[in-house]
Scaffold this motif. Structure first.
Motif, PDB file in Angstrom:
ATOM      1  N   ARG A 238       0.823  -1.239   0.011  1.00  0.00           N
ATOM      2  CA  ARG A 238      -0.100   0.234   0.070  1.00  0.00           C
ATOM      3  C   ARG A 238       0.831   1.317  -0.112  1.00  0.00           C
ATOM      4  N   GLU A 239       1.921   1.192  -0.627  1.00  0.00           N
ATOM      5  CA  GLU A 239       2.946   2.162  -1.096  1.00  0.00           C
ATOM      6  C   GLU A 239       2.738   2.919  -2.338  1.00  0.00           C
ATOM      7  N   HIS A 240       2.250   2.229  -3.148  1.00  0.00           N
ATOM      8  CA  HIS A 240       2.022   2.750  -4.496  1.00  0.00           C
ATOM      9  C   HIS A 240       0.769   2.418  -5.195  1.00  0.00           C
ATOM     10  N   VAL A 241       0.486   3.164  -6.165  1.00  0.00           N
ATOM     11  CA  VAL A 241      -0.658   3.013  -7.078  1.00  0.00           C
ATOM     12  C   VAL A 241      -0.201   2.412  -8.498  1.00  0.00           C
ATOM     13  N   LEU A 254       3.186   0.870 -28.196  1.00  0.00           N
ATOM     14  CA  LEU A 254       3.819   0.798 -27.156  1.00  0.00           C
ATOM     15  C   LEU A 254       2.614   0.932 -25.876  1.00  0.00           C
ATOM     16  N   GLY A 255       2.611  -0.043 -24.753  1.00  0.00           N
ATOM     17  CA  GLY A 255       1.910  -0.229 -23.665  1.00  0.00           C
ATOM     18  C   GLY A 255       2.812  -0.204 -22.600  1.00  0.00           C
ATOM     19  N   SER A 256       2.455   0.247 -21.268  1.00  0.00           N
ATOM     20  CA  SER A 256       3.216   0.311 -20.202  1.00  0.00           C
ATOM     21  C   SER A 256       2.422   0.218 -18.959  1.00  0.00           C
ATOM     22  N   ILE A 257       3.207  -0.286 -17.940  1.00  0.00           N
ATOM     23  CA  ILE A 257       2.734  -0.189 -16.648  1.00  0.00           C
ATOM     24  C   ILE A 257       3.568   0.723 -15.805  1.00  0.00           C
ATOM     25  N   TYR A 258       2.937   1.660 -15.089  1.00  0.00           N
ATOM     26  CA  TYR A 258       3.479   2.594 -14.152  1.00  0.00           C
ATOM     27  C   TYR A 258       3.257   2.608 -12.801  1.00  0.00           C
ATOM     28  N   ARG A 259       3.878   3.338 -11.933  1.00  0.00           N
ATOM     29  CA  ARG A 259       3.251   3.399 -10.457  1.00  0.00           C
ATOM     30  C   ARG A 259       3.710   4.989  -9.953  1.00  0.00           C
TER      31      ARG A 259
END
Length: 377
Positions: A238-241, A254-259
Protein backbone atom coordinates in the motif's frame (compact mmCIF):
# COMPACT_ATOMS: atom_id res chain seq x y z
CA UNK A 1 12.52 -25.75 -8.05
CA UNK A 2 9.95 -27.82 -6.16
CA UNK A 3 7.16 -26.13 -8.13
CA UNK A 4 8.39 -27.44 -11.46
CA UNK A 5 9.94 -30.87 -10.94
CA UNK A 6 10.20 -33.72 -8.51
CA UNK A 7 13.07 -36.17 -8.42
CA UNK A 8 13.30 -39.56 -6.81
CA UNK A 9 16.79 -40.20 -5.53
CA UNK A 10 18.05 -43.69 -4.97
CA UNK A 11 18.12 -44.67 -1.29
CA UNK A 12 20.18 -47.79 -1.88
CA UNK A 13 23.46 -46.26 -0.77
CA UNK A 14 25.21 -43.10 0.26
CA UNK A 15 26.91 -43.12 -3.15
CA UNK A 16 23.57 -43.23 -4.86
CA UNK A 17 22.32 -40.29 -2.81
CA UNK A 18 25.37 -38.20 -3.60
CA UNK A 19 25.29 -39.02 -7.30
CA UNK A 20 21.55 -38.32 -7.44
CA UNK A 21 21.97 -34.99 -5.67
CA UNK A 22 24.81 -33.94 -7.98
CA UNK A 23 22.74 -34.93 -10.99
CA UNK A 24 19.78 -32.91 -9.73
CA UNK A 25 21.98 -29.87 -9.14
CA UNK A 26 23.35 -30.14 -12.68
CA UNK A 27 19.85 -30.24 -14.15
CA UNK A 28 18.70 -27.35 -11.97
CA UNK A 29 21.69 -25.26 -13.00
CA UNK A 30 21.04 -25.90 -16.66
CA UNK A 31 17.34 -25.06 -16.37
CA UNK A 32 17.83 -21.83 -14.44
CA UNK A 33 20.33 -20.64 -17.04
CA UNK A 34 17.94 -21.42 -19.89
CA UNK A 35 15.67 -18.42 -20.76
CA UNK A 36 13.19 -20.72 -22.50
CA UNK A 37 12.68 -22.69 -19.28
CA UNK A 38 12.25 -19.49 -17.28
CA UNK A 39 9.30 -18.52 -19.52
CA UNK A 40 7.85 -22.04 -19.71
CA UNK A 41 4.15 -22.46 -18.83
CA UNK A 42 3.63 -23.14 -15.13
CA UNK A 43 -0.15 -22.81 -15.01
CA UNK A 44 -2.96 -25.28 -15.47
CA UNK A 45 -5.26 -25.58 -18.50
CA UNK A 46 -7.61 -22.70 -19.24
CA UNK A 47 -11.21 -23.72 -18.59
CA UNK A 48 -14.59 -21.95 -18.77
CA UNK A 49 -15.96 -20.54 -15.54
CA UNK A 50 -19.18 -18.91 -16.78
CA UNK A 51 -20.74 -17.48 -19.91
CA UNK A 52 -21.80 -13.84 -20.07
CA UNK A 53 -25.24 -13.44 -21.69
CA UNK A 54 -25.76 -11.49 -24.90
CA UNK A 55 -27.23 -8.95 -24.63
CA UNK A 56 -25.48 -7.11 -23.14
CA UNK A 57 -22.25 -8.98 -23.99
CA UNK A 58 -18.76 -7.45 -23.88
CA UNK A 59 -18.01 -8.10 -20.18
CA UNK A 60 -15.19 -6.14 -18.56
CA UNK A 61 -15.35 -5.77 -14.77
CA UNK A 62 -14.98 -8.56 -12.22
CA UNK A 63 -14.99 -8.72 -8.43
CA UNK A 64 -15.01 -11.65 -6.01
CA UNK A 65 -16.65 -11.28 -2.60
CA UNK A 66 -17.13 -14.38 -0.47
CA UNK A 67 -18.96 -16.96 -2.55
CA UNK A 68 -20.12 -14.42 -5.14
CA UNK A 69 -18.46 -13.43 -8.41
CA UNK A 70 -19.70 -10.19 -10.00
CA UNK A 71 -19.16 -9.51 -13.72
CA UNK A 72 -20.21 -6.30 -15.47
CA UNK A 73 -20.90 -5.06 -19.02
CA UNK A 74 -21.29 -4.07 -21.74
CA UNK A 75 -18.00 -2.22 -22.16
CA UNK A 76 -18.09 -1.25 -25.81
CA UNK A 77 -19.20 1.47 -28.20
CA UNK A 78 -22.29 1.25 -30.39
CA UNK A 79 -24.73 0.58 -27.55
CA UNK A 80 -27.26 3.29 -28.46
CA UNK A 81 -30.65 1.62 -28.97
CA UNK A 82 -29.70 -1.53 -27.06
CA UNK A 83 -30.83 -2.77 -23.66
CA UNK A 84 -29.57 -1.69 -20.25
CA UNK A 85 -26.20 -2.40 -18.70
CA UNK A 86 -26.03 -5.29 -16.22
CA UNK A 87 -23.99 -6.98 -13.52
CA UNK A 88 -24.29 -10.75 -13.36
CA UNK A 89 -23.81 -12.53 -10.04
CA UNK A 90 -22.38 -16.08 -10.11
CA UNK A 91 -21.86 -18.62 -7.38
CA UNK A 92 -18.12 -18.99 -6.85
CA UNK A 93 -18.16 -22.77 -6.43
CA UNK A 94 -21.05 -24.01 -8.57
CA UNK A 95 -20.49 -21.31 -11.24
CA UNK A 96 -24.27 -20.97 -11.56
CA UNK A 97 -25.80 -17.59 -12.38
CA UNK A 98 -27.59 -16.61 -9.17
CA UNK A 99 -28.98 -13.16 -9.97
CA UNK A 100 -28.85 -10.26 -12.39
CA UNK A 101 -28.47 -6.59 -11.47
CA UNK A 102 -30.02 -4.36 -14.15
CA UNK A 103 -28.94 -0.72 -14.22
CA UNK A 104 -31.87 1.70 -14.04
CA UNK A 105 -31.95 5.25 -15.38
CA UNK A 106 -29.77 4.96 -18.48
CA UNK A 107 -30.81 6.85 -21.62
CA UNK A 108 -30.91 3.77 -23.80
CA UNK A 109 -31.15 5.72 -27.06
CA UNK A 110 -27.66 7.11 -26.37
CA UNK A 111 -24.28 5.43 -25.81
CA UNK A 112 -24.24 3.66 -22.45
CA UNK A 113 -21.78 1.24 -20.90
CA UNK A 114 -20.68 -0.32 -17.62
CA UNK A 115 -16.97 -0.91 -17.16
CA UNK A 116 -15.29 -2.07 -13.95
CA UNK A 117 -16.57 -2.83 -10.47
CA UNK A 118 -15.46 -3.04 -6.84
CA UNK A 119 -16.89 -4.23 -3.52
CA UNK A 120 -16.79 -2.59 -0.07
CA UNK A 121 -16.72 -4.06 3.43
CA UNK A 122 -20.48 -4.68 3.74
CA UNK A 123 -20.49 -6.33 0.32
CA UNK A 124 -22.05 -3.49 -1.67
CA UNK A 125 -21.11 -3.42 -5.35
CA UNK A 126 -19.75 -0.27 -7.04
CA UNK A 127 -19.92 0.02 -10.83
CA UNK A 128 -18.67 2.67 -13.25
CA UNK A 129 -21.34 3.88 -15.67
CA UNK A 130 -20.40 6.13 -18.57
CA UNK A 131 -23.72 7.96 -18.19
CA UNK A 132 -24.57 7.81 -14.50
CA UNK A 133 -21.20 7.93 -12.73
CA UNK A 134 -20.25 5.67 -9.85
CA UNK A 135 -23.24 3.52 -8.90
CA UNK A 136 -23.67 1.44 -5.76
CA UNK A 137 -25.85 -1.65 -5.40
CA UNK A 138 -27.00 -2.84 -1.97
CA UNK A 139 -28.40 -6.34 -1.52
CA UNK A 140 -31.82 -6.39 0.12
CA UNK A 141 -33.31 -9.85 0.35
CA UNK A 142 -32.92 -11.43 -3.07
CA UNK A 143 -32.73 -8.08 -4.87
CA UNK A 144 -30.13 -5.34 -5.31
CA UNK A 145 -31.12 -1.71 -4.73
CA UNK A 146 -29.38 0.86 -6.91
CA UNK A 147 -27.96 4.06 -5.38
CA UNK A 148 -26.05 6.98 -6.85
CA UNK A 149 -22.68 7.14 -5.08
CA UNK A 150 -20.41 9.34 -7.21
CA UNK A 151 -21.11 12.00 -9.84
CA UNK A 152 -20.18 11.29 -13.48
CA UNK A 153 -16.65 12.22 -14.49
CA UNK A 154 -16.42 15.80 -15.83
CA UNK A 155 -15.92 16.47 -19.53
CA UNK A 156 -12.65 18.40 -19.43
CA UNK A 157 -11.43 20.73 -22.17
CA UNK A 158 -8.01 20.11 -23.66
CA UNK A 159 -5.31 22.05 -21.84
CA UNK A 160 -4.26 23.35 -25.27
CA UNK A 161 -7.48 25.39 -25.48
CA UNK A 162 -8.60 25.75 -21.85
CA UNK A 163 -8.66 29.10 -20.06
CA UNK A 164 -5.66 29.72 -17.79
CA UNK A 165 -6.14 28.07 -14.41
CA UNK A 166 -9.15 26.03 -15.52
CA UNK A 167 -9.36 22.28 -14.97
CA UNK A 168 -8.35 20.58 -18.20
CA UNK A 169 -7.01 17.39 -19.73
CA UNK A 170 -3.49 16.94 -21.19
CA UNK A 171 -4.90 15.33 -24.34
CA UNK A 172 -4.05 17.15 -27.59
CA UNK A 173 -7.71 17.54 -28.54
CA UNK A 174 -10.93 17.31 -26.57
CA UNK A 175 -12.26 13.82 -25.88
CA UNK A 176 -15.16 12.66 -23.68
CA UNK A 177 -14.60 10.98 -20.33
CA UNK A 178 -14.47 7.18 -20.30
CA UNK A 179 -14.37 5.79 -16.73
CA UNK A 180 -12.57 2.49 -16.86
CA UNK A 181 -11.25 0.90 -13.65
CA UNK A 182 -11.67 1.50 -9.92
CA UNK A 183 -9.80 0.63 -6.73
CA UNK A 184 -10.31 1.64 -3.09
CA UNK A 185 -7.63 2.53 -0.56
CA UNK A 186 -7.97 1.69 3.13
CA UNK A 187 -9.37 5.15 3.95
CA UNK A 188 -12.22 4.72 1.48
CA UNK A 189 -10.97 6.88 -1.38
CA UNK A 190 -11.90 5.45 -4.77
CA UNK A 191 -9.37 5.91 -7.58
CA UNK A 192 -10.88 5.83 -11.08
CA UNK A 193 -9.03 5.82 -14.39
CA UNK A 194 -10.31 7.90 -17.30
CA UNK A 195 -8.96 6.28 -20.44
CA UNK A 196 -9.70 9.12 -22.87
CA UNK A 197 -8.83 12.13 -20.67
CA UNK A 198 -5.41 10.97 -19.40
CA UNK A 199 -6.59 11.44 -15.83
CA UNK A 200 -6.89 9.45 -12.63
CA UNK A 201 -9.79 10.84 -10.59
CA UNK A 202 -10.45 10.26 -6.90
CA UNK A 203 -13.75 10.10 -5.05
CA UNK A 204 -13.67 10.93 -1.34
CA UNK A 205 -15.22 8.46 1.13
CA UNK A 206 -18.97 8.88 0.74
CA UNK A 207 -18.75 9.70 -2.96
CA UNK A 208 -19.95 12.94 -4.50
CA UNK A 209 -17.94 14.89 -7.05
CA UNK A 210 -14.66 13.36 -8.25
CA UNK A 211 -11.43 15.34 -8.00
CA UNK A 212 -8.38 15.17 -10.26
CA UNK A 213 -5.73 13.07 -8.50
CA UNK A 214 -3.11 12.79 -11.26
CA UNK A 215 -2.67 13.79 -14.90
CA UNK A 216 0.22 13.41 -17.30
CA UNK A 217 0.97 13.31 -21.02
CA UNK A 218 2.29 9.79 -20.32
CA UNK A 219 -1.33 8.73 -19.70
CA UNK A 220 -2.56 9.92 -23.11
CA UNK A 221 -3.58 7.16 -25.51
CA UNK A 222 -2.90 6.99 -29.24
CA UNK A 223 -3.76 5.05 -32.36
CA UNK A 224 -7.15 4.01 -33.79
CA UNK A 225 -8.41 3.11 -30.30
CA UNK A 226 -6.70 5.80 -28.19
CA UNK A 227 -7.14 4.21 -24.78
CA UNK A 228 -4.55 5.52 -22.38
CA UNK A 229 -4.65 4.94 -18.62
CA UNK A 230 -6.60 1.77 -17.89
CA UNK A 231 -6.35 -0.89 -15.14
CA UNK A 232 -5.41 0.26 -11.62
CA UNK A 233 -4.46 -1.43 -8.33
CA UNK A 234 -2.57 -0.74 -5.08
CA UNK A 235 0.62 -2.66 -4.42
CA UNK A 236 0.68 -5.19 -1.53
CA UNK A 237 2.51 -2.77 0.79
CA UNK A 238 0.00 0.00 0.00
CA UNK A 239 2.86 2.32 -0.87
CA UNK A 240 2.17 2.74 -4.58
CA UNK A 241 -0.66 2.93 -7.09
CA UNK A 242 0.07 0.81 -10.17
CA UNK A 243 -1.74 1.36 -13.47
CA UNK A 244 -1.63 0.37 -17.12
CA UNK A 245 -1.46 2.63 -20.16
CA UNK A 246 -2.81 0.63 -23.07
CA UNK A 247 -1.61 2.61 -26.11
CA UNK A 248 0.93 5.44 -25.94
CA UNK A 249 0.26 8.63 -27.93
CA UNK A 250 3.95 8.87 -28.86
CA UNK A 251 4.00 5.25 -30.06
CA UNK A 252 0.66 3.40 -30.26
CA UNK A 253 2.50 0.06 -30.40
CA UNK A 254 3.82 0.77 -26.90
CA UNK A 255 1.88 -0.05 -23.73
CA UNK A 256 3.22 0.37 -20.21
CA UNK A 257 2.80 -0.28 -16.52
CA UNK A 258 3.54 2.71 -14.28
CA UNK A 259 3.38 3.43 -10.58
CA UNK A 260 2.92 6.47 -8.35
CA UNK A 261 3.31 6.88 -4.61
CA UNK A 262 0.03 6.56 -2.71
CA UNK A 263 -0.11 10.16 -1.53
CA UNK A 264 -2.69 12.93 -1.70
CA UNK A 265 -1.05 14.84 -4.54
CA UNK A 266 1.57 12.96 -6.59
CA UNK A 267 3.67 15.00 -8.99
CA UNK A 268 4.96 14.31 -12.50
CA UNK A 269 8.43 13.60 -11.11
CA UNK A 270 6.95 10.79 -8.98
CA UNK A 271 5.89 8.76 -12.03
CA UNK A 272 7.92 5.55 -12.39
CA UNK A 273 7.97 3.16 -15.32
CA UNK A 274 7.60 -0.49 -14.25
CA UNK A 275 7.40 -2.38 -17.56
CA UNK A 276 6.95 -1.71 -21.28
CA UNK A 277 5.07 -3.87 -23.78
CA UNK A 278 6.49 -2.90 -27.15
CA UNK A 279 4.59 -5.01 -29.67
CA UNK A 280 1.08 -3.54 -29.63
CA UNK A 281 -0.01 -6.02 -26.96
CA UNK A 282 -2.36 -3.59 -25.17
CA UNK A 283 -2.01 -3.99 -21.39
CA UNK A 284 -5.45 -3.59 -19.84
CA UNK A 285 -6.47 -4.85 -16.38
CA UNK A 286 -4.06 -5.69 -13.57
CA UNK A 287 -4.13 -7.55 -10.25
CA UNK A 288 -1.54 -8.43 -7.61
CA UNK A 289 -1.18 -11.95 -6.29
CA UNK A 290 -0.27 -12.78 -2.71
CA UNK A 291 3.10 -13.83 -4.14
CA UNK A 292 3.79 -10.20 -5.09
CA UNK A 293 3.50 -11.01 -8.79
CA UNK A 294 1.50 -8.63 -10.96
CA UNK A 295 -0.90 -10.23 -13.45
CA UNK A 296 -1.48 -8.04 -16.53
CA UNK A 297 -4.08 -8.76 -19.20
CA UNK A 298 -2.82 -8.18 -22.74
CA UNK A 299 -5.95 -7.52 -24.76
CA UNK A 300 -4.36 -7.54 -28.21
CA UNK A 301 -1.97 -10.42 -27.49
CA UNK A 302 -4.73 -12.63 -25.99
CA UNK A 303 -2.51 -13.42 -23.02
CA UNK A 304 -1.83 -12.73 -19.35
CA UNK A 305 1.63 -11.40 -18.59
CA UNK A 306 3.06 -12.13 -15.15
CA UNK A 307 5.58 -9.62 -13.75
CA UNK A 308 7.82 -10.14 -10.73
CA UNK A 309 8.49 -7.55 -8.04
CA UNK A 310 11.21 -5.98 -10.20
CA UNK A 311 8.83 -5.51 -13.13
CA UNK A 312 10.37 -8.32 -15.19
CA UNK A 313 8.09 -10.68 -17.07
CA UNK A 314 8.52 -14.18 -15.66
CA UNK A 315 5.74 -16.03 -17.48
CA UNK A 316 2.73 -15.77 -19.75
CA UNK A 317 -0.63 -17.46 -19.69
CA UNK A 318 -1.76 -18.23 -23.23
CA UNK A 319 -4.37 -20.41 -24.86
CA UNK A 320 -3.56 -23.83 -26.21
CA UNK A 321 -5.25 -25.56 -29.17
CA UNK A 322 -7.21 -27.84 -26.85
CA UNK A 323 -8.77 -25.09 -24.72
CA UNK A 324 -12.55 -25.12 -25.05
CA UNK A 325 -12.74 -21.30 -25.18
CA UNK A 326 -9.67 -19.29 -26.21
CA UNK A 327 -8.48 -16.13 -24.54
CA UNK A 328 -10.10 -13.33 -26.53
CA UNK A 329 -9.10 -9.77 -25.58
CA UNK A 330 -8.88 -10.52 -21.84
CA UNK A 331 -9.87 -7.43 -19.88
CA UNK A 332 -9.56 -8.05 -16.14
CA UNK A 333 -8.61 -10.71 -13.63
CA UNK A 334 -9.50 -11.74 -10.08
CA UNK A 335 -8.66 -14.69 -7.81
CA UNK A 336 -10.51 -17.56 -6.20
CA UNK A 337 -8.21 -18.05 -3.22
CA UNK A 338 -9.51 -21.43 -2.12
CA UNK A 339 -8.57 -22.95 -5.49
CA UNK A 340 -5.49 -20.77 -6.16
CA UNK A 341 -7.21 -19.98 -9.44
CA UNK A 342 -7.21 -16.89 -11.62
CA UNK A 343 -10.49 -15.75 -13.17
CA UNK A 344 -10.13 -13.98 -16.52
CA UNK A 345 -12.81 -11.83 -18.13
CA UNK A 346 -13.00 -12.59 -21.84
CA UNK A 347 -13.97 -9.20 -23.27
CA UNK A 348 -13.81 -10.29 -26.95
CA UNK A 349 -13.81 -6.62 -27.88
CA UNK A 350 -12.01 -7.00 -31.18
CA UNK A 351 -13.69 -10.16 -32.47
CA UNK A 352 -17.14 -9.45 -31.04
CA UNK A 353 -17.64 -13.22 -30.91
CA UNK A 354 -20.52 -13.88 -28.47
CA UNK A 355 -19.32 -17.46 -27.98
CA UNK A 356 -16.25 -16.06 -26.24
CA UNK A 357 -18.02 -13.60 -23.91
CA UNK A 358 -17.56 -14.84 -20.37
CA UNK A 359 -15.13 -15.71 -17.63
CA UNK A 360 -12.34 -18.28 -17.86
CA UNK A 361 -10.40 -19.91 -15.04
CA UNK A 362 -6.85 -21.17 -14.78
CA UNK A 363 -4.87 -22.62 -11.88
CA UNK A 364 -1.85 -20.42 -11.10
CA UNK A 365 -0.91 -21.61 -7.60
CA UNK A 366 -1.39 -18.09 -6.25
CA UNK A 367 -3.95 -16.24 -4.16
CA UNK A 368 -5.06 -12.62 -4.30
CA UNK A 369 -3.35 -9.79 -2.59
CA UNK A 370 -6.58 -8.78 -0.81
CA UNK A 371 -8.20 -5.67 -2.22
CA UNK A 372 -9.17 -2.93 0.21
CA UNK A 373 -12.88 -3.18 1.02
CA UNK A 374 -13.55 -0.15 3.22
CA UNK A 375 -16.64 0.36 5.35
CA UNK A 376 -18.20 3.41 3.71
CA UNK A 377 -21.12 5.60 4.70
Amino acid sequence: MSHFMQSKLSRSSKTGLVCGALSLLSVASALVSDPAWAMAPWHGPIKPFATFPTPPGFPEGIAVDGNRVFVSGPATFGTAGSGPSKVFVYDRDSRVLKSTITVAGEALDAEHALSCIAVDGPGRVYALSTQLGLLRFRKTGHQYVQESYGDPLPDLPSCATAAPGAACSPVPFETPPIPNDIVFDEDGYAYVTDSLQATIFRYAPGGGAPEIWFQSAALVGGGPQPFGVNGIRLDPLREHVYFAVTFSLADPSLGSIYRLPLVDAPEEADLELVHDYAAGEAPDGIAFGKSGKLYVTLAAANAISVLDEDGDEVSRIESSPWDEVPLDAPANVAFIDSAKTLLIVNHALLTGNPDNFGVLRVWVGDKADPLEKPWLP
